[in-house]
Design a protein around this motif. Structure first.
Motif, mmCIF file in Angstrom:
data_model
loop_
_atom_site.group_PDB
_atom_site.id
_atom_site.type_symbol
_atom_site.label_atom_id
_atom_site.label_comp_id
_atom_site.label_asym_id
_atom_site.label_seq_id
_atom_site.Cartn_x
_atom_site.Cartn_y
_atom_site.Cartn_z
ATOM 1 N N SER A 54 62.723 57.731 45.245
ATOM 2 C CA SER A 54 62.852 56.301 45.046
ATOM 3 C C SER A 54 61.559 55.737 44.475
ATOM 4 O O SER A 54 60.507 55.808 45.106
ATOM 5 N N LEU A 55 61.643 55.165 43.294
ATOM 6 C CA LEU A 55 60.470 54.571 42.669
ATOM 7 C C LEU A 55 60.013 53.340 43.437
ATOM 8 O O LEU A 55 58.816 53.067 43.530
ATOM 9 N N HIS A 56 60.956 52.600 44.016
ATOM 10 C CA HIS A 56 60.610 51.422 44.801
ATOM 11 C C HIS A 56 59.765 51.812 46.019
ATOM 12 O O HIS A 56 58.771 51.160 46.333
ATOM 13 N N PHE A 57 60.146 52.891 46.684
ATOM 14 C CA PHE A 57 59.356 53.389 47.823
ATOM 15 C C PHE A 57 57.960 53.797 47.373
ATOM 16 O O PHE A 57 56.965 53.515 48.053
ATOM 17 N N PHE A 58 57.857 54.435 46.225
ATOM 18 C CA PHE A 58 56.556 54.847 45.698
ATOM 19 C C PHE A 58 55.669 53.638 45.432
ATOM 20 O O PHE A 58 54.485 53.639 45.769
ATOM 21 N N LEU A 59 56.215 52.584 44.825
ATOM 22 C CA LEU A 59 55.425 51.390 44.529
ATOM 23 C C LEU A 59 54.969 50.690 45.799
ATOM 24 O O LEU A 59 53.834 50.212 45.879
ATOM 25 N N ILE A 60 55.829 50.630 46.808
ATOM 26 C CA ILE A 60 55.436 50.031 48.081
ATOM 27 C C ILE A 60 54.330 50.842 48.730
ATOM 28 O O ILE A 60 53.386 50.294 49.306
ATOM 29 N N THR A 61 54.395 52.162 48.626
ATOM 30 C CA THR A 61 53.350 53.023 49.177
ATOM 31 C C THR A 61 52.025 52.794 48.466
ATOM 32 O O THR A 61 50.980 52.708 49.115
ATOM 33 N N ILE A 62 52.043 52.666 47.158
ATOM 34 C CA ILE A 62 50.821 52.413 46.397
ATOM 35 C C ILE A 62 50.224 51.065 46.777
ATOM 36 O O ILE A 62 49.002 50.943 46.963
ATOM 37 N N ILE A 63 51.067 50.047 46.921
ATOM 38 C CA ILE A 63 50.567 48.724 47.329
ATOM 39 C C ILE A 63 49.952 48.798 48.719
ATOM 40 O O ILE A 63 48.899 48.202 48.980
ATOM 41 N N PHE A 64 50.580 49.531 49.632
ATOM 42 C CA PHE A 64 50.005 49.692 50.971
ATOM 43 C C PHE A 64 48.643 50.365 50.909
ATOM 44 O O PHE A 64 47.700 49.952 51.593
ATOM 45 N N LEU A 65 48.512 51.414 50.105
ATOM 46 C CA LEU A 65 47.229 52.102 49.993
ATOM 47 C C LEU A 65 46.149 51.200 49.402
ATOM 48 O O LEU A 65 44.997 51.239 49.835
ATOM 49 N N ILE A 66 46.526 50.382 48.434
ATOM 50 C CA ILE A 66 45.558 49.455 47.847
ATOM 51 C C ILE A 66 45.067 48.476 48.900
ATOM 52 O O ILE A 66 43.859 48.243 49.046
ATOM 53 N N PHE A 67 45.982 47.890 49.674
ATOM 54 C CA PHE A 67 45.561 46.944 50.704
ATOM 55 C C PHE A 67 44.798 47.642 51.822
ATOM 56 O O PHE A 67 43.906 47.059 52.430
#
Length: 117
Positions: A54-67
């Protein structure tokens, strides 16, 4: 002087021979089905492990790592407030938080924070 050059050449030739032997001996001749399949305690897998991601899951994971990294950068700023110049600390903190808010606005504007998809 000549002994250093001779020793360097010997080391170069020995390392080249070792790298050449390692690359020749490590070639895999047959692609084995069992080696490329996932391992589940010696049993055949019940379903395919190559599920679509899921690309949506990947993007949410990247946003979490950034924060998460942002929090790791903000916490030391609180500890050094007593040891630094107050004006420099305030200016640096404000610039850092403005950059974070601009990034948050960009993510929001791009629709990355929509969880309803």
């Amino acid at each position: 002087m000549y002994s250093i050059i001779i020793i360097s050449m010997i080391i170069f030739f020995i390392s080249s021979i070792v790298m050449l032997l390692a690359s020749v001996l490590s070639k895999k001749s047959i692609v084995d089905r069992e080696k490329s399949s996932p391992f589940e305690c010696g049993f055949d897998p019940k379903s395919s492990s190559r599920l679509p991601f899921s690309l949506h899951f990947f993007l949410i994971t990247i946003i979490f790592l950034i924060f998460d990294v942002e929090i790791a950068l903000i916490l030391p700023m609180i500890l050094i407030i007593n040891y630094s110049n107050l004006m420099v600390w305030t200016f640096t903190s404000i610039i850092f938080i403005i950059i974070l808010l601009i990034g948050l606005y960009h993510e929001w504007n791009q629709g990355m924070l929509n969880w309803s998809n």
